[in-house]
Design a protein around this motif. Structure first.
Motif, PDB file in Angstrom:
ATOM      1  N   ASN A 163      19.200  47.355  82.574  1.00  0.00           N
ATOM      2  CA  ASN A 163      19.544  46.165  83.488  1.00  0.00           C
ATOM      3  C   ASN A 163      20.124  45.027  82.719  1.00  0.00           C
ATOM      4  O   ASN A 163      20.941  44.430  83.410  1.00  0.00           O
ATOM      5  CB  ASN A 163      18.182  45.695  83.822  1.00  0.00           C
ATOM      6  CG  ASN A 163      17.227  46.833  84.546  1.00  0.00           C
ATOM      7  OD1 ASN A 163      17.817  47.720  85.170  1.00  0.00           O
ATOM      8  ND2 ASN A 163      16.176  46.605  84.544  1.00  0.00           N
ATOM      9  N   GLU A 167      25.475  46.312  85.824  1.00  0.00           N
ATOM     10  CA  GLU A 167      25.328  45.360  87.000  1.00  0.00           C
ATOM     11  C   GLU A 167      24.442  46.476  88.163  1.00  0.00           C
ATOM     12  O   GLU A 167      23.590  45.943  88.814  1.00  0.00           O
ATOM     13  CB  GLU A 167      26.637  44.861  87.415  1.00  0.00           C
ATOM     14  CG  GLU A 167      26.395  43.960  88.742  1.00  0.00           C
ATOM     15  CD  GLU A 167      25.562  42.652  88.494  1.00  0.00           C
ATOM     16  OE1 GLU A 167      24.903  42.260  89.358  1.00  0.00           O
ATOM     17  OE2 GLU A 167      25.848  42.123  87.268  1.00  0.00           O
ATOM     18  N   ASP A 168      24.905  47.533  88.383  1.00  0.00           N
ATOM     19  CA  ASP A 168      24.438  48.610  89.265  1.00  0.00           C
ATOM     20  C   ASP A 168      22.946  48.563  89.021  1.00  0.00           C
ATOM     21  O   ASP A 168      22.402  48.822  90.109  1.00  0.00           O
ATOM     22  CB  ASP A 168      25.120  49.755  89.323  1.00  0.00           C
ATOM     23  CG  ASP A 168      26.439  49.594  89.663  1.00  0.00           C
ATOM     24  OD1 ASP A 168      26.927  48.525  90.325  1.00  0.00           O
ATOM     25  OD2 ASP A 168      27.350  50.434  89.504  1.00  0.00           O
ATOM     26  N   ARG A 170      20.507  46.559  88.018  1.00  0.00           N
ATOM     27  CA  ARG A 170      19.863  45.502  88.542  1.00  0.00           C
ATOM     28  C   ARG A 170      19.524  45.400  89.934  1.00  0.00           C
ATOM     29  O   ARG A 170      18.560  44.770  90.271  1.00  0.00           O
ATOM     30  CB  ARG A 170      20.600  44.223  88.213  1.00  0.00           C
ATOM     31  CG  ARG A 170      20.817  43.977  86.751  1.00  0.00           C
ATOM     32  CD  ARG A 170      21.633  42.947  86.391  1.00  0.00           C
ATOM     33  NE  ARG A 170      22.054  42.970  85.094  1.00  0.00           N
ATOM     34  CZ  ARG A 170      23.306  42.121  84.544  1.00  0.00           C
ATOM     35  NH1 ARG A 170      23.877  41.095  85.461  1.00  0.00           N
ATOM     36  NH2 ARG A 170      23.574  42.018  83.308  1.00  0.00           N
ATOM     37  N   GLN A 171      20.105  46.562  90.719  1.00  0.00           N
ATOM     38  CA  GLN A 171      19.853  46.621  92.050  1.00  0.00           C
ATOM     39  C   GLN A 171      19.006  47.669  92.252  1.00  0.00           C
ATOM     40  O   GLN A 171      18.391  47.779  93.485  1.00  0.00           O
ATOM     41  CB  GLN A 171      21.159  46.837  92.846  1.00  0.00           C
ATOM     42  CG  GLN A 171      22.175  46.002  92.681  1.00  0.00           C
ATOM     43  CD  GLN A 171      21.965  44.514  92.840  1.00  0.00           C
ATOM     44  OE1 GLN A 171      21.347  44.263  93.659  1.00  0.00           O
ATOM     45  NE2 GLN A 171      22.553  43.519  91.825  1.00  0.00           N
ATOM     46  N   LEU A 172      18.268  48.175  91.617  1.00  0.00           N
ATOM     47  CA  LEU A 172      17.427  49.397  91.516  1.00  0.00           C
ATOM     48  C   LEU A 172      16.071  49.157  91.019  1.00  0.00           C
ATOM     49  O   LEU A 172      15.942  48.373  90.012  1.00  0.00           O
ATOM     50  CB  LEU A 172      18.136  50.695  90.739  1.00  0.00           C
ATOM     51  CG  LEU A 172      19.507  50.928  91.449  1.00  0.00           C
ATOM     52  CD1 LEU A 172      19.911  52.079  90.388  1.00  0.00           C
ATOM     53  CD2 LEU A 172      19.588  51.424  92.774  1.00  0.00           C
ATOM     54  N   ARG A 223      13.118  44.874  91.203  1.00  0.00           N
ATOM     55  CA  ARG A 223      14.348  45.200  90.831  1.00  0.00           C
ATOM     56  C   ARG A 223      14.994  44.667  89.686  1.00  0.00           C
ATOM     57  O   ARG A 223      15.212  43.413  89.843  1.00  0.00           O
ATOM     58  CB  ARG A 223      15.219  45.102  92.071  1.00  0.00           C
ATOM     59  CG  ARG A 223      14.735  46.119  93.304  1.00  0.00           C
ATOM     60  CD  ARG A 223      15.644  45.778  94.509  1.00  0.00           C
ATOM     61  NE  ARG A 223      15.291  46.477  95.715  1.00  0.00           N
ATOM     62  CZ  ARG A 223      15.336  47.798  95.901  1.00  0.00           C
ATOM     63  NH1 ARG A 223      16.058  48.525  95.148  1.00  0.00           N
ATOM     64  NH2 ARG A 223      14.854  48.214  97.020  1.00  0.00           N
ATOM     65  N   GLY A 224      15.485  45.325  88.787  1.00  0.00           N
ATOM     66  CA  GLY A 224      16.348  44.987  87.695  1.00  0.00           C
ATOM     67  C   GLY A 224      15.756  43.799  86.697  1.00  0.00           C
ATOM     68  O   GLY A 224      16.447  43.066  86.062  1.00  0.00           O
TER      69      GLY A 224
END
Length: 307
Positions: A163, A167-168, A170-172, A223-224
């Motif tokens: 995270n 960057e991607d 942090r959306q999960l 998330r993240g």
């Protein structure tokens, strides 16, 4: 058409066409249900039915995953040892032996695939601070184990590092991370996935695990996060425990955590096990309002009452 128990009622009309079998006249009412297309294609008796009951789905799932057939064998000798004069009794020595049928033996000899799963499922472990599992051999030095660079690294802590790096990520949520990232065991890192995807499944823990259970609840929502402390951060306020963070998010208000635990277990556990779980919660005085939990889950606890 279905009967009162949900089983299909097949229509077998008496159209006047008969066949004599062992001096007995048989008509269409004696035809065994079958699928003509599959019967001709695979040259075997195959029938396809729509599985419309949760009990049937639960039974099929357990049957497929029940494991190999096993048999317990007992060896014992009650004779007297001539050298010592003591009686030899080995009745308590048990060996768990596995039975292999000829078809399975041939299948394994030819190295055919035993099982196949698509998409793949990634089991996601998690732990409280400084409580990660450490694997070592019996002969390893304790000091060398503590000085390993990877002793503080785990699949869970590596998620925090990803995270920070991607960057991607942090959306999960934690359970969604295998969709776009793959776990590299040799490097103990999450790397962006180049192809396909996987389904994440977080380890199940019962409510009696307290903080570990509440951490699992939060991992399905947060998330993240870049640390364990960020998981306990809700609406601009830092909470001291995962339980307090769950209360702030409304996850365990009005005994909701016990309702969710029973509902989750109802997807795979038997009704007897569900009732046993509910009684255990009553005995432990874990629920502040048992009647609210009962009203929410009684239909699952009494699923087999009519039978």
């Amino acid at each position: 058409m279905l009967d009162r128990d949900g089983y299909p009622i097949y229509r077998r009309r008496d159209n006047g066409r008969t066949i004599k079998k062992n001096v007995i006249d048989l008509d269409s009412r004696y035809v065994v249900p079958h699928n003509r297309y599959l019967l001709m294609k695979y040259r075997a008796h195959i029938n396809v039915e729509w599985c419309n009951q949760s009990r049937s789905i639960k039974y099929l799932f357990k049957y497929v995953n029940k494991g190999n057939d096993r048999v317990t064998v007992e060896f014992y000798n009650s004779t007297v040892d001539e050298s010592t004069g003591k009686e030899i009794d080995e009745i308590k020595m048990y060996y768990d032996c596995r039975y292999i049928s000829p078809c399975e033996a041939a299948w394994r000899i030819f190295s055919f695939d035993i099982q196949f799963r698509n998409p793949s499922v990634e089991r996601l472990s998690f732990h409280l601070p400084n409580e990660q599992s450490i694997i070592f051999d019996d002969g390893d030095n304790v000091d060398s184990i503590g000085n390993r660079p990877t002793v503080s690294q785990s699949m869970f802590t590596a998620w925090f590092a990803s995270n920070l790096k991607y960057e991607d990520a942090r959306q999960l949520t934690y359970s969604e991370i295998p969709r776009k990232f793959v776990w590299k065991k040799d490097k103990r890192e999450w790397h962006p996935r180049q192809r396909n995807f996987a389904i994440g499944r977080i380890f199940y823990v019962p409510p009696k695990c307290d903080e570990l259970f509440y951490l699992r609840c939060l991992l399905n929502l947060v998330r993240g996060p870049r640390s364990l402390e960020e998981i306990k951060f809700v609406d601009g306020k830092q909470y001291m425990s995962f339980r307090d963070a769950c209360y702030a998010r409304g996850l365990i208000e009005d005994n909701k955590e016990y309702v969710d635990a029973i509902l989750e277990a109802s997807l795979w556990a038997t009704v007897y096990s569900l009732r046993k779980l509910f009684v255990t919660l009553l005995i432990s005085s874990s629920m502040s309002k048992p009647e609210i939990v009962w009203e929410a889950v009684w239909i699952h606890l009494a699923e087999d009452a009519e039978y």
